[in-house]
Design a protein around this motif. Structure first.
Motif, PDB file in Angstrom:
ATOM      1  N   THR A  65     -10.944   5.936   7.662  1.00 28.79           N
ATOM      2  CA  THR A  65      -9.255   6.901   7.416  1.00 28.79           C
ATOM      3  C   THR A  65      -8.872   7.028   9.408  1.00 28.79           C
ATOM      4  O   THR A  65      -7.726   7.675   9.548  1.00 28.79           O
ATOM      5  CB  THR A  65      -8.440   7.640   6.972  1.00 28.79           C
ATOM      6  OG1 THR A  65      -9.509   9.008   7.139  1.00 28.79           O
ATOM      7  CG2 THR A  65      -8.162   7.326   5.420  1.00 28.79           C
ATOM      8  N   ARG A  82      -7.053  -4.031   6.276  1.00 27.57           N
ATOM      9  CA  ARG A  82      -7.269  -3.214   6.911  1.00 27.57           C
ATOM     10  C   ARG A  82      -6.877  -4.279   7.935  1.00 27.57           C
ATOM     11  O   ARG A  82      -7.664  -5.121   8.042  1.00 27.57           O
ATOM     12  CB  ARG A  82      -7.703  -2.036   7.213  1.00 27.57           C
ATOM     13  CG  ARG A  82      -7.817  -0.787   6.384  1.00 27.57           C
ATOM     14  CD  ARG A  82      -9.285   0.032   6.769  1.00 27.57           C
ATOM     15  NE  ARG A  82     -10.555  -0.624   6.412  1.00 27.57           N
ATOM     16  CZ  ARG A  82     -11.212   0.403   7.037  1.00 27.57           C
ATOM     17  NH1 ARG A  82     -11.609   1.388   7.983  1.00 27.57           N
ATOM     18  NH2 ARG A  82     -13.301  -0.506   6.463  1.00 27.57           N
ATOM     19  N   PHE A 137      -4.053   0.828   8.307  1.00 24.97           N
ATOM     20  CA  PHE A 137      -3.640  -0.261   6.823  1.00 24.97           C
ATOM     21  C   PHE A 137      -2.551  -1.103   6.907  1.00 24.97           C
ATOM     22  O   PHE A 137      -1.041  -0.481   7.408  1.00 24.97           O
ATOM     23  CB  PHE A 137      -3.542   0.788   5.740  1.00 24.97           C
ATOM     24  CG  PHE A 137      -4.846   1.589   5.755  1.00 24.97           C
ATOM     25  CD1 PHE A 137      -5.617   1.067   5.513  1.00 24.97           C
ATOM     26  CD2 PHE A 137      -4.919   2.575   6.465  1.00 24.97           C
ATOM     27  CE1 PHE A 137      -7.118   2.455   4.971  1.00 24.97           C
ATOM     28  CE2 PHE A 137      -5.974   3.681   6.498  1.00 24.97           C
ATOM     29  CZ  PHE A 137      -7.240   3.452   5.593  1.00 24.97           C
ATOM     30  N   ASN A 193       0.766   4.349   7.013  1.00 24.49           N
ATOM     31  CA  ASN A 193       0.095   4.261   7.012  1.00 24.49           C
ATOM     32  C   ASN A 193      -0.480   5.825   6.781  1.00 24.49           C
ATOM     33  O   ASN A 193      -1.207   5.961   6.496  1.00 24.49           O
ATOM     34  CB  ASN A 193      -0.595   4.048   8.674  1.00 24.49           C
ATOM     35  CG  ASN A 193      -1.527   2.698   9.221  1.00 24.49           C
ATOM     36  OD1 ASN A 193      -2.549   2.793   8.957  1.00 24.49           O
ATOM     37  ND2 ASN A 193      -0.628   1.804   8.962  1.00 24.49           N
ATOM     38  N   THR A 241       2.161   2.832  -3.750  1.00 27.53           N
ATOM     39  CA  THR A 241       0.767   2.122  -4.194  1.00 27.53           C
ATOM     40  C   THR A 241      -0.334   3.448  -4.195  1.00 27.53           C
ATOM     41  O   THR A 241      -0.252   4.303  -4.990  1.00 27.53           O
ATOM     42  CB  THR A 241      -0.514   1.165  -3.791  1.00 27.53           C
ATOM     43  OG1 THR A 241       0.123  -0.034  -4.496  1.00 27.53           O
ATOM     44  CG2 THR A 241      -1.578   1.554  -4.960  1.00 27.53           C
ATOM     45  N   ALA A 242       0.030   4.110  -2.538  1.00 26.53           N
ATOM     46  CA  ALA A 242      -0.348   4.956  -1.910  1.00 26.53           C
ATOM     47  C   ALA A 242       0.596   6.844  -2.495  1.00 26.53           C
ATOM     48  O   ALA A 242      -0.219   7.472  -3.420  1.00 26.53           O
ATOM     49  CB  ALA A 242       0.041   5.246  -0.739  1.00 26.53           C
ATOM     50  N   VAL A 277      -0.987   6.145   3.508  1.00 26.54           N
ATOM     51  CA  VAL A 277      -2.266   5.987   2.735  1.00 26.54           C
ATOM     52  C   VAL A 277      -2.721   7.003   2.869  1.00 26.54           C
ATOM     53  O   VAL A 277      -3.836   7.618   1.904  1.00 26.54           O
ATOM     54  CB  VAL A 277      -2.425   4.528   3.506  1.00 26.54           C
ATOM     55  CG1 VAL A 277      -4.050   4.221   3.012  1.00 26.54           C
ATOM     56  CG2 VAL A 277      -1.652   3.364   3.034  1.00 26.54           C
ATOM     57  N   PHE A 286      -7.722  -0.372  -0.578  1.00 22.64           N
ATOM     58  CA  PHE A 286      -6.915   0.213   0.160  1.00 22.64           C
ATOM     59  C   PHE A 286      -7.991  -0.064   1.079  1.00 22.64           C
ATOM     60  O   PHE A 286      -7.871  -0.577   2.633  1.00 22.64           O
ATOM     61  CB  PHE A 286      -6.717   1.951   0.354  1.00 22.64           C
ATOM     62  CG  PHE A 286      -5.478   2.432  -0.398  1.00 22.64           C
ATOM     63  CD1 PHE A 286      -4.464   2.405   0.104  1.00 22.64           C
ATOM     64  CD2 PHE A 286      -5.845   2.598  -2.399  1.00 22.64           C
ATOM     65  CE1 PHE A 286      -3.107   2.485  -0.785  1.00 22.64           C
ATOM     66  CE2 PHE A 286      -4.783   3.227  -2.668  1.00 22.64           C
ATOM     67  CZ  PHE A 286      -3.400   2.996  -2.388  1.00 22.64           C
ATOM     68  N   LEU A 323       0.579  -1.027   0.120  1.00 15.98           N
ATOM     69  CA  LEU A 323       0.333  -0.252   0.151  1.00 15.98           C
ATOM     70  C   LEU A 323       0.652   1.194  -0.014  1.00 15.98           C
ATOM     71  O   LEU A 323       0.727   2.036  -0.192  1.00 15.98           O
ATOM     72  CB  LEU A 323      -0.685  -0.099   0.697  1.00 15.98           C
ATOM     73  CG  LEU A 323      -2.290  -1.080   1.129  1.00 15.98           C
ATOM     74  CD1 LEU A 323      -2.957  -0.917   1.891  1.00 15.98           C
ATOM     75  CD2 LEU A 323      -2.346  -0.937   0.025  1.00 15.98           C
TER      76      LEU A 323
END
Length: 209
Positions: free
Chosen positions: A70, A33, A39, A57, A6-7, A60, A29, A3
């Motif tokens: 979030t 979790r 995450f 985190n 990717t974020a 993300v 995403f 992640l």
């Protein structure tokens, strides 16, 4: 697959890639979790013992912003910093200033839920200040300056001193030296390009002050 990458890639593509613009990967995403709604770093396999990383985190949250999914991650980041648990909260990064930078960047981009970390981060960053104007090596100094600026710290003299230090460390070809920012067992990762990008970001915050 992770992640973190990717974020960060999604943020870079958020205004240009049609699938990212449309938010088609947001569900990806949210599905990854743990039971505390934090995450994961790695996806597509069994969770590792060190699968929850604070910097991951924060990155993300940088992409997803303020939303119901979030809230737990934002509370976790604030509690980690206020409780001085930073060094035990990340596994793939090397310095507390990287966490401060990641949290401040998400806040500056509109994640107001992270405002609770502002005072603690400013105080902790200032405690890292050195007599030569730096906050450590070039990478740490750049992250520190960006963190203070992102949280609208108004100590112009302190920021200018750090900027002067960075300018003095710049090499003839315009770059700054390679400093490791990431790690995996037995391997450390960094580049002149990465350090240079962060130093330039820091300097742009100070220009005009």
């Amino acid at each position: 697959f992770d992640l973190d990458d990717t974020a960060c890639a999604s943020v870079a593509l958020q205004r240009s890639h049609p699938l990212v613009v449309a938010g088609y990967n947001v569900e990806y995403f949210i599905e990854n979790r743990n039971e505390a709604d934090l995450f994961y770093t790695w996806v597509g396999g069994a969770a590792l013992e060190n699968d929850i990383d604070s910097v991951v985190n924060a990155n993300v949250v940088l992409y997803l912003g303020d939303r119901e999914e979030t809230k737990s991650a934002c509370r976790y980041l604030i509690n980690t910093i206020e409780g001085s648990c930073e060094s035990d909260s990340y596994y793939y990064y090397l310095d507390n200033t990287t966490l401060y930078y990641a949290v401040s960047r998400a806040y500056a981009r509109g994640t107001s839920s992270l405002s609770g970390a502002r005072e603690a981060i400013i105080e902790k960053v200032l405690q890292l200040s050195k007599d030569d104007g730096s906050f450590g090596n070039e990478l740490a100094t750049a992250c520190a300056v960006c963190s203070l600026a992102n949280f609208e710290y108004n100590g112009v003299t302190r920021l200018r001193g750090a900027a002067r230090h960075l300018e003095e460390q710049q090499r003839v070809n315009g770059s700054w030296r390679r400093v490791a920012m990431y790690r995996q067992p037995g391997m450390y990762y960094g580049s002149e390009e990465l350090t240079t990008a962060l130093c330039l970001e820091a300097l742009t915050h100070v220009v005009g002050m």
